[in-house]
Design a protein around this motif. Structure first.
Motif, mmCIF file in Angstrom:
data_model
loop_
_atom_site.group_PDB
_atom_site.id
_atom_site.type_symbol
_atom_site.label_atom_id
_atom_site.label_comp_id
_atom_site.label_asym_id
_atom_site.label_seq_id
_atom_site.Cartn_x
_atom_site.Cartn_y
_atom_site.Cartn_z
ATOM 1 N N HIS A 1 0.880 -1.148 0.044
ATOM 2 C CA HIS A 1 0.083 0.153 0.005
ATOM 3 C C HIS A 1 0.862 1.332 0.002
ATOM 4 O O HIS A 1 1.330 1.629 1.055
ATOM 5 N N LEU A 2 1.024 1.752 -1.034
ATOM 6 C CA LEU A 2 2.037 2.870 -1.316
ATOM 7 C C LEU A 2 1.521 4.057 -0.659
ATOM 8 O O LEU A 2 0.304 4.520 -0.786
ATOM 9 N N PRO A 3 2.392 4.953 -0.317
ATOM 10 C CA PRO A 3 2.112 6.141 0.408
ATOM 11 C C PRO A 3 1.596 7.188 -0.927
ATOM 12 O O PRO A 3 2.024 6.989 -2.138
ATOM 13 N N ASN A 4 0.544 8.095 -0.601
ATOM 14 C CA ASN A 4 -0.085 9.052 -1.787
ATOM 15 C C ASN A 4 0.744 10.120 -1.952
ATOM 16 O O ASN A 4 0.505 11.125 -1.543
ATOM 17 N N ALA B 1 6.370 7.740 -5.197
ATOM 18 C CA ALA B 1 6.297 6.441 -4.341
ATOM 19 C C ALA B 1 6.570 5.199 -5.066
ATOM 20 O O ALA B 1 7.400 4.409 -4.662
ATOM 21 N N HIS C 1 -6.003 5.586 -3.343
ATOM 22 C CA HIS C 1 -5.338 4.902 -2.710
ATOM 23 C C HIS C 1 -4.676 3.989 -3.717
ATOM 24 O O HIS C 1 -5.301 2.921 -4.268
ATOM 25 N N GLY D 1 5.182 1.825 3.103
ATOM 26 C CA GLY D 1 3.676 1.306 3.581
ATOM 27 C C GLY D 1 3.385 -0.155 3.926
ATOM 28 O O GLY D 1 4.392 -0.880 3.878
#
Length: 134
Positions: A11-14, A18, A44, A67
């Motif tokens: 779940h990558l940073p927004n 990234a 997301h 993440g």
């Protein structure tokens, strides 16, 4: 190389860059991406990549602070690209068996990669085995 390829979910940073950070961290540590991609929904971003060393990939992502991440086993098969409806037919067999496909993508060799819940991985592989014998 591990016995089986695995899916690395991150779940990558927004934020811009990234994905670059993920690719550079994994590549710099010698982790090869064998297929997958990044999918964004409602702002997301979730990356799903096929890796040949799941534990190493997870350690790299964790150390880089990119993440929440998890590594899971996958099921793989090859569809006959000349026959329309192959994905639907296989997906129907899985659905009829109660297997919910969480993520589907292809590897660099054109194989179908399926990520299902851990409790359905064995059933999914059994169905794929039957599929490949037909």
């Amino acid at each position: 190389m591990s016995a089986r390829l695995q899916d690395l979910e991150v779940h990558l940073p927004n934020r811009p860059g990234a994905l670059a950070d993920l690719g550079q961290a994994l590549g710099g540590s010698g982790v090869s991406l064998e297929g997958g991609g990044v999918f964004t929904h409602d702002g997301h971003a979730v990356a799903h990549y096929l890796v040949d060393d799941g534990p190493a990939a997870l350690a790299v992502v964790t150390a880089a602070g990119l993440g929440p991440a998890v590594v899971r086993d996958v099921a793989m098969t090859r569809l006959d690209q000349e026959t329309p409806g192959q994905l639907g037919a296989l997906a129907r067999m899985l659905g009829d068996a109660g297997v919910d496909v969480l993520v589907q993508y292809s590897d660099h060799a054109g194989n179908l990669v399926l990520l299902v819940s851990d409790e359905h991985t064995a059933v999914c592989r059994d169905i794929i085995e039957r599929w490949e014998q037909d």
